[in-house]
Each structure stands twice: as C-alpha cells, then as structure tokens.
Design an enzyme around this catalytic site. Structure first.
Site, mmCIF file in Angstrom:
data_model
loop_
_atom_site.group_PDB
_atom_site.id
_atom_site.type_symbol
_atom_site.label_atom_id
_atom_site.label_comp_id
_atom_site.label_asym_id
_atom_site.label_seq_id
_atom_site.Cartn_x
_atom_site.Cartn_y
_atom_site.Cartn_z
ATOM 1 C CG ASN A 1 28.981 25.460 5.293
ATOM 2 O OD1 ASN A 1 30.061 25.714 5.792
ATOM 3 N ND2 ASN A 1 28.850 24.949 4.091
ATOM 4 C CG HIS B 1 29.468 29.516 4.153
ATOM 5 N ND1 HIS B 1 29.124 28.400 3.441
ATOM 6 C CD2 HIS B 1 28.319 30.222 4.310
ATOM 7 C CE1 HIS B 1 27.826 28.424 3.167
ATOM 8 N NE2 HIS B 1 27.318 29.524 3.690
ATOM 9 C CG ASP C 1 35.244 27.590 3.192
ATOM 10 O OD1 ASP C 1 34.360 26.810 2.751
ATOM 11 O OD2 ASP C 1 35.341 28.783 2.829
ATOM 12 C CD GLU D 1 28.230 17.892 1.200
ATOM 13 O OE1 GLU D 1 27.140 17.322 1.233
ATOM 14 O OE2 GLU D 1 28.388 18.975 0.616
#
Length: 172
Positions: free
Chosen positions: A80, A85, A89, A115
C-alpha cells in the site's frame, strides 16, 4: 366494475407489486452487504463466525474433522505504501479469487481483517489441510506485488478440529 375503476385497480395493484418487489430487492442487497466484505465479495468476519459455528456443530454431530486455514499477506502495508491503495486492493481481490477457487462448495472462505483470510474446510485431515494451504501459497506466489518483480507471499496457519471440543474461536 366500470372499466375505468378496473384500470385504476390494476394500476394500484401493479404499483404495489413494484414497491414490494423493490423492498424485497433492497432487503436482499442489505443482507448480502451485512454478511460480505465490500472489497472482495467474500464472507466477512461476522458471517464466518455465524456459519463456521454451524459448520463445527455439524462436524461434531457427524463426527468428521474440520480444518481452519488462516493466511496473512506478508508486508502488505509496504504494498500500500509503495504502490498505493488501489494496487493493494487489486492484490486483495486477487487473493480472494484464489481462496474461493481452491475451496469446495461446502467450505467457507472469508476475509476477516485487512490482509487476513480464513478458510474452513470439512472432512480433511492435517496432511490434506496442509496440502490445501500449500496449493494456496503457490497460487498467491504467482501474484505480483504491484509493479514489482517480487511475488506476493503469505504466512499460513492450519488448525484441525478432531476431538470436537474446540470452539471456532479456539481454532481461529
């Protein structure tokens, strides 16, 4: 009934049917949203606990084992922070796809944290559960971490309910 009253009645009945249909659809969507992770579409933590408890009870009643396989993506914060992000994702959705692809229809797979993922697998022994975890580890290692040449990695844990005395929380 005169024709105009009959038409009015039909219009009212059709309108009420459309309103009722929309309410049913809204409820169905709300129920799905309450039990699923919005990013991956997998079961969420609450759904895993509810359905997992029933699965464990069934395993006790019919005297078969149930495995819990947990996985945590390694260095996910770095993904990230380095790639953003959106890339994180994308990686989470790809891992979710791998989890769902490896489970059978009666098994459960869920995203239980940022996660962290869990799979509940019925009727397997420790060797079989470990083999499932290893296959999943290999599938995840084929995923790339963002634009990097590095593969994604994950840490795994496997627990088996064999005595039937363990709670789902204990196994997790």
């Amino acid at each position: 009934l005169p024709a105009w009253q009959f038409q009015l009645l039909c219009t009212l009945v059709m309108g009420m049917g459309m309103v009722l249909g929309a309410a049913i659809d809204d409820r169905r969507v709300a129920t799905f949203d309450a039990w699923h992770d919005p990013l991956t579409g997998m079961l969420n933590r609450r759904a895993l606990h509810e359905q997992g408890k029933r699965m464990l009870e069934r395993a006790r009643r019919y005297r078969f084992s149930m495995a819990v396989i947990m996985l945590d993506l390694d260095h996910f914060k770095l993904v990230n922070d380095t790639y953003g992000h959106q890339v994180g994702d994308t990686l989470l959705r790809a891992v979710a796809d791998k989890c769902q692809a490896i489970t059978r229809s009666g098994d459960l797979s869920a995203r239980i944290g940022g996660e962290e993922f869990a799979l509940l697998v019925e009727g397997v022994d420790t060797v079989q559960a470990t083999q499932i975890a290893e296959r999943l580890r290999m599938l995840i290692s084929q995923l790339k971490r963002g634009n990097s040449i590095e593969s994604a990695t994950a840490s795994f844990g496997v627990a088996l309910s064999s005595t039937g005395e363990e709670s789902l929380e204990d196994l997790l």
